[in-house]
Motif scaffolding. Structure first.
Motif, PDB file in Angstrom:
ATOM      1  N   ARG A  86       0.837  -1.210   0.000  1.00 48.11           N
ATOM      2  CA  ARG A  86       0.000   0.000   0.000  1.00 48.11           C
ATOM      3  C   ARG A  86       0.873   1.262   0.000  1.00 48.11           C
ATOM      4  O   ARG A  86       0.608   2.209  -0.735  1.00 48.11           O
ATOM      5  CB  ARG A  86      -0.937   0.004   1.205  1.00 48.11           C
ATOM      6  CG  ARG A  86      -1.969  -1.107   1.177  1.00 48.11           C
ATOM      7  CD  ARG A  86      -3.104  -0.829   2.137  1.00 48.11           C
ATOM      8  NE  ARG A  86      -3.929   0.263   1.704  1.00 48.11           N
ATOM      9  CZ  ARG A  86      -5.098   0.128   1.073  1.00 48.11           C
ATOM     10  NH1 ARG A  86      -5.572  -1.067   0.809  1.00 48.11           N
ATOM     11  NH2 ARG A  86      -5.799   1.188   0.716  1.00 48.11           N
ATOM     12  N   HIS A  91       0.530   4.967  -2.207  1.00 45.55           N
ATOM     13  CA  HIS A  91       0.940   6.283  -1.708  1.00 45.55           C
ATOM     14  C   HIS A  91       2.263   6.769  -2.307  1.00 45.55           C
ATOM     15  O   HIS A  91       2.577   7.954  -2.206  1.00 45.55           O
ATOM     16  CB  HIS A  91       1.062   6.253  -0.176  1.00 45.55           C
ATOM     17  CG  HIS A  91      -0.226   5.912   0.508  1.00 45.55           C
ATOM     18  ND1 HIS A  91      -1.287   6.786   0.578  1.00 45.55           N
ATOM     19  CD2 HIS A  91      -0.641   4.790   1.141  1.00 45.55           C
ATOM     20  CE1 HIS A  91      -2.294   6.221   1.229  1.00 45.55           C
ATOM     21  NE2 HIS A  91      -1.927   5.008   1.581  1.00 45.55           N
TER      22      HIS A  91
ATOM     23  N   LEU B  40      -4.527  13.685   6.673  1.00 45.03           N
ATOM     24  CA  LEU B  40      -4.029  12.588   5.852  1.00 45.03           C
ATOM     25  C   LEU B  40      -5.041  11.449   5.971  1.00 45.03           C
ATOM     26  O   LEU B  40      -4.999  10.654   6.907  1.00 45.03           O
ATOM     27  CB  LEU B  40      -2.645  12.136   6.337  1.00 45.03           C
ATOM     28  CG  LEU B  40      -1.960  11.031   5.528  1.00 45.03           C
ATOM     29  CD1 LEU B  40      -1.722  11.449   4.081  1.00 45.03           C
ATOM     30  CD2 LEU B  40      -0.634  10.634   6.179  1.00 45.03           C
ATOM     31  N   LEU B  42      -5.911   8.260   5.050  1.00 50.94           N
ATOM     32  CA  LEU B  42      -5.381   7.035   4.451  1.00 50.94           C
ATOM     33  C   LEU B  42      -6.534   6.135   4.027  1.00 50.94           C
ATOM     34  O   LEU B  42      -7.549   6.075   4.695  1.00 50.94           O
ATOM     35  CB  LEU B  42      -4.526   6.270   5.468  1.00 50.94           C
ATOM     36  CG  LEU B  42      -3.236   6.914   5.940  1.00 50.94           C
ATOM     37  CD1 LEU B  42      -2.625   6.067   7.050  1.00 50.94           C
ATOM     38  CD2 LEU B  42      -2.256   7.052   4.792  1.00 50.94           C
ATOM     39  N   GLY B  43      -6.331   5.421   2.962  1.00 48.53           N
ATOM     40  CA  GLY B  43      -7.367   4.472   2.553  1.00 48.53           C
ATOM     41  C   GLY B  43      -6.971   3.071   2.944  1.00 48.53           C
ATOM     42  O   GLY B  43      -7.046   2.163   2.154  1.00 48.53           O
ATOM     43  N   LEU B 175      -5.737   9.242  -3.756  1.00 49.19           N
ATOM     44  CA  LEU B 175      -4.833   9.031  -2.614  1.00 49.19           C
ATOM     45  C   LEU B 175      -3.516   9.788  -2.792  1.00 49.19           C
ATOM     46  O   LEU B 175      -2.953  10.310  -1.836  1.00 49.19           O
ATOM     47  CB  LEU B 175      -4.530   7.540  -2.461  1.00 49.19           C
ATOM     48  CG  LEU B 175      -5.578   6.689  -1.748  1.00 49.19           C
ATOM     49  CD1 LEU B 175      -5.143   5.232  -1.787  1.00 49.19           C
ATOM     50  CD2 LEU B 175      -5.788   7.150  -0.316  1.00 49.19           C
ATOM     51  N   LEU B 176      -3.027   9.837  -4.028  1.00 50.17           N
ATOM     52  CA  LEU B 176      -1.774  10.553  -4.253  1.00 50.17           C
ATOM     53  C   LEU B 176      -1.949  12.054  -4.040  1.00 50.17           C
ATOM     54  O   LEU B 176      -1.057  12.724  -3.508  1.00 50.17           O
ATOM     55  CB  LEU B 176      -1.245  10.284  -5.654  1.00 50.17           C
ATOM     56  CG  LEU B 176      -0.654   8.892  -5.891  1.00 50.17           C
ATOM     57  CD1 LEU B 176      -0.187   8.749  -7.328  1.00 50.17           C
ATOM     58  CD2 LEU B 176       0.496   8.620  -4.939  1.00 50.17           C
ATOM     59  N   LYS B 179      -1.693  12.714  -0.405  1.00 48.03           N
ATOM     60  CA  LYS B 179      -0.297  12.724   0.046  1.00 48.03           C
ATOM     61  C   LYS B 179       0.379  14.041  -0.300  1.00 48.03           C
ATOM     62  O   LYS B 179       1.006  14.665   0.561  1.00 48.03           O
ATOM     63  CB  LYS B 179       0.473  11.574  -0.608  1.00 48.03           C
ATOM     64  CG  LYS B 179       1.961  11.584  -0.285  1.00 48.03           C
ATOM     65  CD  LYS B 179       2.765  10.640  -1.148  1.00 48.03           C
ATOM     66  CE  LYS B 179       2.944  11.166  -2.548  1.00 48.03           C
ATOM     67  NZ  LYS B 179       3.801  10.309  -3.386  1.00 48.03           N
ATOM     68  N   PHE B 182      -0.938  16.975   1.815  1.00 47.12           N
ATOM     69  CA  PHE B 182      -0.516  16.873   3.206  1.00 47.12           C
ATOM     70  C   PHE B 182       0.980  17.188   3.359  1.00 47.12           C
ATOM     71  O   PHE B 182       1.381  17.977   4.225  1.00 47.12           O
ATOM     72  CB  PHE B 182      -0.818  15.454   3.714  1.00 47.12           C
ATOM     73  CG  PHE B 182      -0.490  15.223   5.161  1.00 47.12           C
ATOM     74  CD1 PHE B 182      -1.301  15.714   6.165  1.00 47.12           C
ATOM     75  CD2 PHE B 182       0.639  14.490   5.513  1.00 47.12           C
ATOM     76  CE1 PHE B 182      -0.999  15.484   7.502  1.00 47.12           C
ATOM     77  CE2 PHE B 182       0.950  14.258   6.846  1.00 47.12           C
ATOM     78  CZ  PHE B 182       0.130  14.757   7.844  1.00 47.12           C
ATOM     79  N   VAL B 183       1.798  16.581   2.508  1.00 46.32           N
ATOM     80  CA  VAL B 183       3.243  16.761   2.662  1.00 46.32           C
ATOM     81  C   VAL B 183       3.664  18.170   2.230  1.00 46.32           C
ATOM     82  O   VAL B 183       4.553  18.770   2.847  1.00 46.32           O
ATOM     83  CB  VAL B 183       4.015  15.654   1.911  1.00 46.32           C
ATOM     84  CG1 VAL B 183       5.519  15.878   2.002  1.00 46.32           C
ATOM     85  CG2 VAL B 183       3.660  14.287   2.501  1.00 46.32           C
TER      86      VAL B 183
END
Lengths: 166, 199
Positions: A86, A91, B40, B42-43, B175-176, B179, B182-183
């Motif tokens: 994952r 990610h 964040l 997350l899945g 999801l990307l 990320k 967040f970052v």
């Protein structure tokens, strides 16, 4: 493992810029864990109960600005597969994964199961890797894999055989 | 106690706190109520607490909230001894325990519908402030404490199974994207580069 070989692993991590490591200790890499735990290594070491958890802690630390390394055994790679898959595939987090390679030629104990599982598991999770068989290649390979992981935003692994560690 | 009510109360109070959520209903509900770069979502089941621990250790000056579920925590109980021993004072963990695997399509009892007490497990693992709450007022008290006070906090919130999340239109954020958002936010607020870049 010989202490001077463990020093090479830690030297490679430091030269690569790794400042955070998470792992679950094992006999093959025990001298590495001992060195990482000492404050003079300059690397913050966190001991986890499970390699899957260790991968998650690395992901969080990376997002927080650390340059983490996941230091796990070949058996631990199997424990962590769901999380690494994952983290890497969904990610795209650059984890450096360092693994003493049980089951390769040169291993005095029969642990061939890991010879059958380790590289296919890394390939299945799309984690590029290098197998290090000579101690003189340890430092350079850690640095190159870490640099590629950070540039590509993908995890990368280094497998160290018995020949390189003993 | 309904999880959506808890989130609806908490979301407007968040400022620069970092939030990590696990999978399923809470991810959908929190994502619907909170639109902050500091989230964040997350899945992933079984991963949020470890990621939150890593963040809390890397950024000890930032408050980190982790939203877990009973199903997700049951998948990752190995986190609890590590959590106890690291004891990050800037981390607050809220486990929304509806006693169900309750995703987008299923409703199936978890171990907490039986004899299992997650707060007791955390306590046994060594987490000192581990409590089980059932009332909304208790949630407000624990969440306020988490916002204002230092110290590791592990709060198991016994909630009713609610299907609010199934009625919410799912976010189309990838999801990307989550990320990167967040970052990049952490790069801005921490003043340091994190992405090495692909350029």
């Amino acid at each position: 493992m010989k202490e001077e070989k463990a020093k090479l692993i830690v030297q490679g991590m430091k030269e690569a810029g790794v400042d955070f490591a998470v792992g679950v200790p094992d006999a093959q890499f025990i001298e590495v864990y001992k060195m990482l735990e000492r404050s003079e290594s300059g690397i913050r070491y966190v001991g986890a109960a499970n390699e899957a958890e260790a991968a998650g802690i690395c992901m969080g630390a990376w997002a927080g600005g650390k340059k983490p390394a996941l230091v796990i055994a070949t058996s631990g790679l199997l424990v962590a597969t769901y999380h690494i898959a994952r983290i890497n595939l969904l990610h795209e987090i650059p984890l450096l994964i360092l693994i003493p390679y049980r089951g390769d030629l040169g291993d005095p104990r029969w642990l061939g199961m890991y010879q059958k599982t380790t590289e296919p598991a890394l390939k299945a999770m799309d984690v590029p890797y290098r197998v290090v068989r000579r101690s003189e290649d340890v430092v350079r390979t850690i640095k190159e894999c870490h640099e590629s992981a950070r540039a590509w935003l993908r995890s990368a692994a280094v497998l160290f055989t018995e020949e390189a560690l003993w | 106690m309904i999880r959506y009510d808890c989130f609806e109360w908490l979301a407007p109070q968040m400022k620069d706190e970092l939030v990590v959520t696990s999978l399923s209903g809470q991810r959908v509900e929190w994502g619907h109520l909170s639109h902050r770069d500091a989230d964040l979502t997350l899945g992933s089941m079984g991963n949020a607490l470890a990621v939150g621990m890593g963040l809390a250790i890397a950024l000890p000056h930032r408050k980190v909230f982790v939203f877990e579920s009973d199903g997700s925590l049951l998948l990752s109980l190995f986190n609890l001894p590590t959590l106890a021993n690291l004891n990050p004072p800037n981390l607050a963990v809220f486990v929304f325990d509806n006693q169900k695997y309750s995703g987008t399509r299923i409703s199936w009892p978890t171990a907490t519908a039986g004899k299992t007490d997650l707060a007791a497990i955390a306590k046994g693992a060594g987490v000192e402030h581990s409590v089980l709450i059932r009332e909304f007022e208790e949630f407000k008290r624990e969440a306020t404490g988490a916002l204002k006070e230092s110290g590791l906090r592990f709060v198991v919130c016994k909630i009713e199974e609610s299907l609010v999340h199934r009625k919410i239109v799912r976010s189309n954020v990838d999801l990307l994207e989550t990320k990167y958002k967040f970052v990049r936010y952490l790069e801005r607020t921490e003043g340091k580069p994190i992405f090495a870049g692909r350029g």
